[in-house]
Design an enzyme around this catalytic site. Structure first.
Site, PDB file in Angstrom:
ATOM      1  N   THR A  13     -12.126  -2.835 -81.487  1.00 28.72           N
ATOM      2  CA  THR A  13     -12.385  -2.194 -80.192  1.00 28.72           C
ATOM      3  C   THR A  13     -13.693  -2.706 -79.603  1.00 28.72           C
ATOM      4  O   THR A  13     -14.600  -3.132 -80.316  1.00 28.72           O
ATOM      5  CB  THR A  13     -12.427  -0.660 -80.324  1.00 28.72           C
ATOM      6  OG1 THR A  13     -13.528  -0.278 -81.153  1.00 28.72           O
ATOM      7  CG2 THR A  13     -11.127  -0.142 -80.919  1.00 28.72           C
ATOM      8  N   GLY A  14     -13.773  -2.678 -78.281  1.00 29.42           N
ATOM      9  CA  GLY A  14     -14.987  -3.139 -77.606  1.00 29.42           C
ATOM     10  C   GLY A  14     -15.330  -4.566 -77.971  1.00 29.42           C
ATOM     11  O   GLY A  14     -16.483  -4.864 -78.295  1.00 29.42           O
ATOM     12  N   SER A  15     -14.336  -5.462 -77.891  1.00 30.70           N
ATOM     13  CA  SER A  15     -14.515  -6.795 -78.464  1.00 30.70           C
ATOM     14  C   SER A  15     -14.469  -7.925 -77.448  1.00 30.70           C
ATOM     15  O   SER A  15     -14.221  -9.075 -77.804  1.00 30.70           O
ATOM     16  CB  SER A  15     -13.451  -7.040 -79.544  1.00 30.70           C
ATOM     17  OG  SER A  15     -12.152  -6.744 -79.079  1.00 30.70           O
ATOM     18  N   THR A  16     -14.727  -7.635 -76.180  1.00 32.08           N
ATOM     19  CA  THR A  16     -14.742  -8.701 -75.195  1.00 32.08           C
ATOM     20  C   THR A  16     -16.049  -9.490 -75.224  1.00 32.08           C
ATOM     21  O   THR A  16     -16.144 -10.559 -74.615  1.00 32.08           O
ATOM     22  CB  THR A  16     -14.517  -8.156 -73.773  1.00 32.08           C
ATOM     23  OG1 THR A  16     -15.534  -7.201 -73.466  1.00 32.08           O
ATOM     24  CG2 THR A  16     -13.143  -7.493 -73.664  1.00 32.08           C
ATOM     25  N   GLY A  18     -20.278  -9.669 -77.438  1.00 31.76           N
ATOM     26  CA  GLY A  18     -21.206  -9.136 -78.417  1.00 31.76           C
ATOM     27  C   GLY A  18     -20.721  -9.144 -79.850  1.00 31.76           C
ATOM     28  O   GLY A  18     -19.981 -10.037 -80.279  1.00 31.76           O
ATOM     29  N   GLY A  20     -18.621  -7.179 -81.313  1.00 32.86           N
ATOM     30  CA  GLY A  20     -17.172  -7.023 -81.422  1.00 32.86           C
ATOM     31  C   GLY A  20     -16.441  -8.340 -81.308  1.00 32.86           C
ATOM     32  O   GLY A  20     -15.514  -8.624 -82.081  1.00 32.86           O
ATOM     33  N   TYR A 154     -28.235   8.508 -78.878  1.00 36.80           N
ATOM     34  CA  TYR A 154     -27.541   7.390 -79.517  1.00 36.80           C
ATOM     35  C   TYR A 154     -27.586   7.525 -81.038  1.00 36.80           C
ATOM     36  O   TYR A 154     -26.572   7.391 -81.721  1.00 36.80           O
ATOM     37  CB  TYR A 154     -28.192   6.073 -79.086  1.00 36.80           C
ATOM     38  CG  TYR A 154     -27.716   4.850 -79.841  1.00 36.80           C
ATOM     39  CD1 TYR A 154     -26.483   4.275 -79.559  1.00 36.80           C
ATOM     40  CD2 TYR A 154     -28.511   4.266 -80.823  1.00 36.80           C
ATOM     41  CE1 TYR A 154     -26.050   3.146 -80.237  1.00 36.80           C
ATOM     42  CE2 TYR A 154     -28.092   3.136 -81.504  1.00 36.80           C
ATOM     43  CZ  TYR A 154     -26.856   2.579 -81.210  1.00 36.80           C
ATOM     44  OH  TYR A 154     -26.437   1.453 -81.900  1.00 36.80           O
TER      45      TYR A 154
END
Length: 264
Positions: A13-16, A18, A20, A154
């Site tokens: 997930t969140g892998s477009t 950075g 990920g 966070y």
């Protein structure tokens, strides 16, 4: 050691971009069929095309969906009913003083950083259990142990990820399924680069030097005295997702450059 994930399907997930994206690339190069995820379809498709170019021959697809919502998670599971490897990487951060963080921001951070992993783990773990093999990784942070005063909201979510991963590992006891948390320290991802962009522009110094100064100032216990690369974090994740890591579960595995000042 040769890690071979041929025949395994991995969702990151969140892998477009950075960390990920780096994890997805590492898994693809190890032979896994990789599914990228992002909120925006065009960005997700572009990341999948890029990954195919960097891992020739790898099977790569993309599924857009906002994992911060139940609807988004349900849509992902509908499109991808089963996985062998789940990497709960999606996350957000933003330095902000405790007294300036409204309720809505606390809820947004919890939805993205914690509930995304809750929902997807709940959806995919039964299938892993039925097959007798599976890997779930939560991207926590050294901030889950060293709560940063400038990002208490966070840090709270990253501590929650530690509790969640440990509890799920115990829930999966004896089933051939491992659940672990990865704890990066300061890492030179696109998000961190954006946070430091003002200092880079102001000083004219290379990003790596500015990041190293940030680490020395704000994470002074760092032993490597620099920011890690996304590839360094991804390397640990690929190992933890592998058959070779079958005896590692319920662990909080640090790739923090020594920021956490304890031996254990």
């Amino acid at each position: 050691m040769k890690i071979d994930l041929t025949g395994k399907t991995a969702l990151v997930t969140g892998s477009t971009a950075g960390i990920g994206y780096a994890i997805a690339l590492g898994l693809a190069k190890a032979g896994a069929s990789v599914v990228l995820n992002g909120r925006d379809k065009s960005r997700t498709d572009a990341a999948a095309a890029r990954l195919k170019g960097e891992a020739p021959g790898a099977e790569v697809t993309g599924i857009a969906g906002d994992v911060a919502t139940a609807e988004g998670c349900n849509a992902i599971v509908a499109a991808l009913p089963a996985v062998d490897i789940l990497v709960n990487n999606a996350g957000i951060f933003n330095p902000q003083d405790f007294f300036d963080v409204p309720d809505a921001e606390w809820e947004r951070f919890f939805a993205v950083n914690v509930m995304s992993g809750v929902r997807l783990s709940r959806a995919y773990l039964p299938g892993m259990q039925a097959k007798g093999w599976g890997r779930v990784l939560f991207l926590s942070s050294e901030s889950g142990l060293n709560i940063p005063v400038e990002m208490i909201h966070y840090g709270m979510t990253k501590t929650a990820d530690l509790a969640l991963s440990r509890g799920l590992a115990k829930r999966m006891a004896g089933m051939g399924v491992t659940v672990n948390a990865i704890l990066p320290g300061p890492t030179l991802s696109e998000g961190v680069a954006e946070m430091l962009a003002g200092d880079v522009a102001k000083t004219g110094r290379p990003l790596e030097e500015v990041a190293a100064d940030f680490v020395k100032t704000h994470r002074s216990t760092s032993i490597i005295q620099r920011a890690a690369t996304v590839e360094e974090v991804a390397n640990l994740c690929v190992y933890v997702a592998s058959p070779q890591a079958s005896a590692t579960t319920g662990a909080a595995l640090r790739v923090d450059g020594g920021v956490v000042d304890t031996i254990a």
